[in-house]
Write a protein that holds these residues in place. Structure first.
Motif, short mmCIF file in Angstrom:
data_model
loop_
_atom_site.label_atom_id
_atom_site.label_comp_id
_atom_site.label_asym_id
_atom_site.label_seq_id
_atom_site.Cartn_x
_atom_site.Cartn_y
_atom_site.Cartn_z
N ILE A 90 40.70 38.79 47.29
CA ILE A 90 39.90 38.45 46.11
C ILE A 90 38.55 39.16 46.16
N LYS A 91 38.19 39.79 45.03
CA LYS A 91 36.91 40.46 44.92
C LYS A 91 36.07 39.75 43.86
N LEU A 92 34.82 39.59 44.16
CA LEU A 92 33.94 38.90 43.22
C LEU A 92 33.78 39.71 41.95
N ASN A 93 33.83 39.03 40.83
CA ASN A 93 33.68 39.66 39.52
C ASN A 93 32.31 39.31 38.97
N ASP A 94 31.68 40.29 38.33
CA ASP A 94 30.35 40.06 37.80
C ASP A 94 30.36 39.12 36.60
N ASN A 95 31.54 38.93 35.98
CA ASN A 95 31.63 38.11 34.77
C ASN A 95 31.89 36.65 35.15
N TYR A 96 30.80 35.89 35.27
CA TYR A 96 30.92 34.48 35.65
C TYR A 96 30.95 33.55 34.45
N ILE A 97 30.80 34.08 33.24
CA ILE A 97 30.59 33.24 32.08
C ILE A 97 31.76 32.31 31.81
#
Length: 360
Positions: A90-97
């Motif tokens: 799993i890679k963190l995604n910048d889209n947290y909305i």
């Protein structure tokens, strides 16, 4: 015992989800998890009710679901490795909305839901006089058939899916705590909202999914029905899921496996409430007409409906007395009411006024 039940449930749901992902649907994982969870719970309900009707010891039910869980886990063992590997990658995604809005919606939902929750349900008699009362009879085991005694102030012929879930969990907890119906109703109501959200996400309508999710989790009237433990919310979940599965079936090449799953969820509407049988007939009629040249699709749909329909028929014709309302009607009365268009106009007016005034 409750920990054992949760462990069995989670293991079985994961195994069923892996089967659905491989053979039935390639949609979002969360959508498959929700479908798998209620598929397993519905099957548990049928097994538990059958054993109660035939006065079989509860330990047999425990043995059945343990054996089923172990068997499913064995066949899905390779999927466990896949999940572990996926978690590691799993890679963190910048889209947290979207996650933020989802969890915010769940927080709003929970705060409103528990604000209206009552000990045994409220606002009318549905919860305490039908569902929870039936659940108590099922929990008692040997006293279950007293539910059919005269005189009766409860709907004796009503389906037992919701009561069986409450009674089943009570059996594992060892007492009839009112927290069980409250928690069960919480997850039923939340499942409706999550199904709506992830069904839109599955077809890439993220914004529409978030908007619809936030609307339904902040709708106090819908949440009141859930908090007051009305079975209508459960019917709405199985109806919504049937519509989602129907859409997936149409878009994913009309797989026979999806027709089987659709048949199961559509028929389960009738195992929740008597009114659900009408919903099942409508969905079945639509499916049959759209597949009039494909006998395999219709047979697959019919095969999927076998388990819930068999349970309904066995219970209705083998154990319950005749429906109090229907026993007072004859064919002429039914046809007269069906052809009275003023009744349809009245229903349409009610829904219109409810939508305009009550909700907004």
């Amino acid at each position: 015992m409750i920990v054992l039940f949760l462990l069995i449930l989670v293991t079985t749901v994961f195994s069923v989800q892996s089967v659905l992902k491989r053979y039935v649907s390639n949609t979002s994982v969360m959508l498959n998890v929700i479908v798998s969870c209620w598929l397993v719970i519905a099957v548990y309900s049928v097994i538990f009710t059958t054993l109660v009707l035939y006065q079989v010891n509860f330990i047999v039910f425990v043995i059945c679901i343990v054996m089923a869980s172990v068997t499913m886990a064995y066949f899905a063992r390779n999927e466990y490795k896949t999940v572990v590997q996926a978690v590691r990658n799993i890679k963190l995604n910048d889209n947290y909305i979207y996650p933020i809005m989802l969890w915010s919606g769940i927080l709003i939902f929970s705060s409103i839901f528990f604000q209206y929750s009552e000990r045994w349900g409220w606002d009318g008699s549905d919860a305490w006089a039908i569902w929870n009362l039936h659940a108590k009879f099922m929990y008692s085991g040997s006293d279950f058939f007293n539910i059919f005694a005269e005189p009766s102030y409860t709907s004796r012929d009503y389906p037992l899916m919701l009561p069986s879930i409450n009674a089943m969990v009570w059996k594992f907890t060892g007492n009839m705590t009112p927290m069980v119906p409250i928690i069960v109703s919480y997850f039923i109501t939340l499942s409706v909202a999550l199904m709506l959200y992830f069904s839109f996400r599955a077809i890439s309508y993220k914004i529409l999914g978030v908007v619809s999710f936030l609307i339904i989790v902040s709708d106090k009237w819908f949440l009141k029905l859930g908090a007051w433990q009305y079975a209508d919310v459960m019917v709405s979940f199985f109806l919504l899921t049937s519509i989602v599965l129907l859409q997936q079936w149409a878009e994913n090449g009309k797989k026979i496996q999806q027709a089987v799953l659709l048949g199961f969820f559509a028929a389960t509407c009738g195992w929740v409430k008597n009114e659900g049988l009408l919903l099942f007939l409508i969905i079945s009629l639509y499916f049959a007409l759209t597949n009039i040249k494909s006998v395999k699709q219709i047979l697959g749909y019919a095969f999927g409906s076998v388990i819930p329909l068999t349970m309904i028929l066995v219970y209705k014709f083998g154990f319950t007395p005749q429906n109090d309302f229907l026993s007072q009607l004859n064919l002429q009365d039914i046809l007269t009411r069906l052809m009275d268009f003023s009744r349809y106009i009245r229903v349409a007016e009610f829904f219109t006024m409810s939508g305009v005034l009550k909700y907004y």
